[in-house]
Write an enzyme that holds these catalytic residues in place. Sequence first.
Site, PDB file in Angstrom:
ATOM      1  N   VAL A  61     -47.421 -24.736  52.790  1.00 35.78           N
ATOM      2  CA  VAL A  61     -48.313 -23.851  52.021  1.00 35.78           C
ATOM      3  C   VAL A  61     -48.757 -24.464  50.688  1.00 35.78           C
ATOM      4  O   VAL A  61     -49.654 -23.932  50.041  1.00 35.78           O
ATOM      5  CB  VAL A  61     -47.685 -22.455  51.771  1.00 35.78           C
ATOM      6  CG1 VAL A  61     -47.459 -21.717  53.073  1.00 35.78           C
ATOM      7  CG2 VAL A  61     -46.405 -22.561  50.954  1.00 35.78           C
ATOM      8  N   TYR A 152     -40.129 -21.733  37.875  1.00 33.48           N
ATOM      9  CA  TYR A 152     -40.177 -20.599  38.812  1.00 33.48           C
ATOM     10  C   TYR A 152     -40.789 -19.358  38.133  1.00 33.48           C
ATOM     11  O   TYR A 152     -41.693 -18.707  38.683  1.00 33.48           O
ATOM     12  CB  TYR A 152     -38.755 -20.308  39.284  1.00 33.48           C
ATOM     13  CG  TYR A 152     -38.609 -19.205  40.295  1.00 33.48           C
ATOM     14  CD1 TYR A 152     -38.866 -19.431  41.649  1.00 33.48           C
ATOM     15  CD2 TYR A 152     -38.192 -17.929  39.909  1.00 33.48           C
ATOM     16  CE1 TYR A 152     -38.704 -18.420  42.587  1.00 33.48           C
ATOM     17  CE2 TYR A 152     -38.025 -16.921  40.842  1.00 33.48           C
ATOM     18  CZ  TYR A 152     -38.278 -17.160  42.177  1.00 33.48           C
ATOM     19  OH  TYR A 152     -38.126 -16.156  43.100  1.00 33.48           O
ATOM     20  N   ALA A 153     -40.313 -19.040  36.925  1.00 31.34           N
ATOM     21  CA  ALA A 153     -40.830 -17.847  36.224  1.00 31.34           C
ATOM     22  C   ALA A 153     -42.317 -18.007  35.921  1.00 31.34           C
ATOM     23  O   ALA A 153     -43.098 -17.055  36.065  1.00 31.34           O
ATOM     24  CB  ALA A 153     -40.032 -17.609  34.941  1.00 31.34           C
ATOM     25  N   ALA A 154     -42.721 -19.222  35.530  1.00 28.85           N
ATOM     26  CA  ALA A 154     -44.148 -19.456  35.249  1.00 28.85           C
ATOM     27  C   ALA A 154     -44.975 -19.306  36.523  1.00 28.85           C
ATOM     28  O   ALA A 154     -46.070 -18.728  36.507  1.00 28.85           O
ATOM     29  CB  ALA A 154     -44.334 -20.852  34.644  1.00 28.85           C
ATOM     30  N   SER A 155     -44.438 -19.813  37.640  1.00 25.58           N
ATOM     31  CA  SER A 155     -45.195 -19.700  38.899  1.00 25.58           C
ATOM     32  C   SER A 155     -45.361 -18.235  39.291  1.00 25.58           C
ATOM     33  O   SER A 155     -46.435 -17.820  39.752  1.00 25.58           O
ATOM     34  CB  SER A 155     -44.500 -20.482  40.023  1.00 25.58           C
ATOM     35  OG  SER A 155     -43.325 -19.825  40.489  1.00 25.58           O
ATOM     36  N   ILE A 185     -31.946 -10.570  45.795  1.00 27.54           N
ATOM     37  CA  ILE A 185     -31.907 -10.157  47.202  1.00 27.54           C
ATOM     38  C   ILE A 185     -31.011 -11.158  47.928  1.00 27.54           C
ATOM     39  O   ILE A 185     -31.134 -12.374  47.718  1.00 27.54           O
ATOM     40  CB  ILE A 185     -33.327 -10.194  47.843  1.00 27.54           C
ATOM     41  CG1 ILE A 185     -34.348  -9.367  47.010  1.00 27.54           C
ATOM     42  CG2 ILE A 185     -33.276  -9.705  49.289  1.00 27.54           C
ATOM     43  CD1 ILE A 185     -34.133  -7.869  46.976  1.00 27.54           C
TER      44      ILE A 185
HETATM   45  P1  NAP Z   1     -35.934 -18.137  51.713  1.00 27.83           P
HETATM   46  O1  NAP Z   1     -35.002 -17.460  52.640  1.00 27.83           O
HETATM   47  O2  NAP Z   1     -35.616 -19.529  51.250  1.00 27.83           O
HETATM   48  O3  NAP Z   1     -37.391 -18.096  52.393  1.00 27.83           O
HETATM   49  C1  NAP Z   1     -38.475 -18.826  51.904  1.00 27.83           C
HETATM   50  C2  NAP Z   1     -39.218 -19.410  53.070  1.00 27.83           C
HETATM   51  O4  NAP Z   1     -40.365 -20.143  52.580  1.00 27.83           O
HETATM   52  C3  NAP Z   1     -38.343 -20.431  53.840  1.00 27.83           C
HETATM   53  O5  NAP Z   1     -38.520 -20.297  55.231  1.00 27.83           O
HETATM   54  C4  NAP Z   1     -38.882 -21.733  53.314  1.00 27.83           C
HETATM   55  O6  NAP Z   1     -38.621 -22.844  54.139  1.00 27.83           O
HETATM   56  C5  NAP Z   1     -40.356 -21.418  53.209  1.00 27.83           C
HETATM   57  N1  NAP Z   1     -41.066 -22.418  52.433  1.00 27.83           N
HETATM   58  C6  NAP Z   1     -40.685 -23.001  51.283  1.00 27.83           C
HETATM   59  N2  NAP Z   1     -41.582 -23.908  50.888  1.00 27.83           N
HETATM   60  C7  NAP Z   1     -42.559 -23.921  51.838  1.00 27.83           C
HETATM   61  C8  NAP Z   1     -43.747 -24.671  52.022  1.00 27.83           C
HETATM   62  N3  NAP Z   1     -44.143 -25.613  51.130  1.00 27.83           N
HETATM   63  N4  NAP Z   1     -44.514 -24.412  53.094  1.00 27.83           N
HETATM   64  C9  NAP Z   1     -44.137 -23.497  54.003  1.00 27.83           C
HETATM   65  N5  NAP Z   1     -43.016 -22.750  53.899  1.00 27.83           N
HETATM   66  C10 NAP Z   1     -42.236 -22.974  52.823  1.00 27.83           C
HETATM   67  O7  NAP Z   1     -36.128 -17.301  50.387  1.00 27.83           O
HETATM   68  P2  NAP Z   1     -36.255 -15.720  50.154  1.00 27.83           P
HETATM   69  O8  NAP Z   1     -35.141 -15.326  49.289  1.00 27.83           O
HETATM   70  O9  NAP Z   1     -36.519 -15.005  51.426  1.00 27.83           O
HETATM   71  O10 NAP Z   1     -37.562 -15.699  49.239  1.00 27.83           O
HETATM   72  C11 NAP Z   1     -38.841 -15.231  49.700  1.00 27.83           C
HETATM   73  C12 NAP Z   1     -39.727 -15.019  48.483  1.00 27.83           C
HETATM   74  O11 NAP Z   1     -39.109 -14.018  47.659  1.00 27.83           O
HETATM   75  C13 NAP Z   1     -39.878 -16.260  47.594  1.00 27.83           C
HETATM   76  O12 NAP Z   1     -41.195 -16.338  47.129  1.00 27.83           O
HETATM   77  C14 NAP Z   1     -38.918 -15.999  46.467  1.00 27.83           C
HETATM   78  O13 NAP Z   1     -39.325 -16.656  45.283  1.00 27.83           O
HETATM   79  C15 NAP Z   1     -39.021 -14.492  46.338  1.00 27.83           C
HETATM   80  N6  NAP Z   1     -37.881 -13.878  45.673  1.00 27.83           N
HETATM   81  C16 NAP Z   1     -36.627 -13.961  46.200  1.00 27.83           C
HETATM   82  C17 NAP Z   1     -35.581 -13.353  45.526  1.00 27.83           C
HETATM   83  C18 NAP Z   1     -34.169 -13.400  46.047  1.00 27.83           C
HETATM   84  O14 NAP Z   1     -33.265 -12.957  45.295  1.00 27.83           O
HETATM   85  N7  NAP Z   1     -33.922 -13.876  47.230  1.00 27.83           N
HETATM   86  C19 NAP Z   1     -35.813 -12.677  44.326  1.00 27.83           C
HETATM   87  C20 NAP Z   1     -37.097 -12.614  43.815  1.00 27.83           C
HETATM   88  C21 NAP Z   1     -38.129 -13.214  44.505  1.00 27.83           C
HETATM   89  P3  NAP Z   1     -37.399 -23.821  53.694  1.00 27.83           P
HETATM   90  O15 NAP Z   1     -36.155 -23.000  53.699  1.00 27.83           O
HETATM   91  O16 NAP Z   1     -37.403 -24.897  54.715  1.00 27.83           O
HETATM   92  O17 NAP Z   1     -37.736 -24.315  52.315  1.00 27.83           O
END
Ligand code: NAP
Length: 246
Positions: A61, A152-155, A185
Amino acid sequence: MSNPSAIMLSLAGRVALVTGGGGGIGSAVASALLKAGAAAFSIDRADRPGPPGVSSIACDVSRSAEVASAVADVVGRAGRLDVVVHCAGITRDAVVAKMSDADWHEVIATNLDSAFYLLRSVAPALRQAGGGAVVLVSSINAERGKVGQANYAASKAGMNAMAMTAARELGRFGIRVNVVAPGWIDTPMTAAVPEEYRQRALDETVVGRLGQPEDVAGAVLFLCSDLGRHVTGQVLRVDGGQLIGH
Ligand code: NAP
């Protein structure tokens, strides 16, 4: 389905695209959209397929051309697009004084550039469908900052601002753009974080529990369905009160 609220929650006949649909939050979102009746597609890394019943497309992405091509693939296969949820994201934590250029750029490219590529690619198809809903998954750390997460926070703050702008630009076409901002989460992303930080997040909540991917999926489903039809340009925190508590 005679319950009016259930009818408004239904996504029957709609097509949904989720980025990061193989991840913790993304797979819960894709499953929820599927259960609500949508045809669901996940775009994620090749080794991260979405949950059963969801069509998976390999895509980095952070690359403009790959996002455009994945979106074209979905629209080509499904014939339309109604719902888009951006869940793909990464962290590369380090305090500002020690953060490398590579860590800065990789996070901005994966989390923020991707949101732009996605919005630009999906807008024509959503417009063609007569309207639709976009949800960008941001973070509460966009609003408060976090030690070690300048990139991360800036993004995520950039995503919030982009969503408000896109909501203004696309509202007249019936396209709503919102942000869901999770607190902690339990997912693969947070599994690697030391227990001490998990406990701190739990202490910050006012509900006494940490969030699960399904908690985020519920908020996303509301925003993408007709129940959320008058909600746009908003940042909805799904954090058990982590930010209001402190
Ligand atoms: P996750 O389980 O690591 O899921 C993120 C997914 O995005 C993974 O499948 C990852 O693949 C994929 N990804 C990463 N870089 C990519 C790329 N360049 N192209 C395509 N796919 C890519 O994380 P999550 O906790 O579910 O997070 C989902 C979203 O919620 C994120 O945007 C995160 O910042 C946000 N968020 C999470 C939390 C939390 O506490 N978990 C809190 C606030 C916000 P890989 O694993 O191979 O990198």
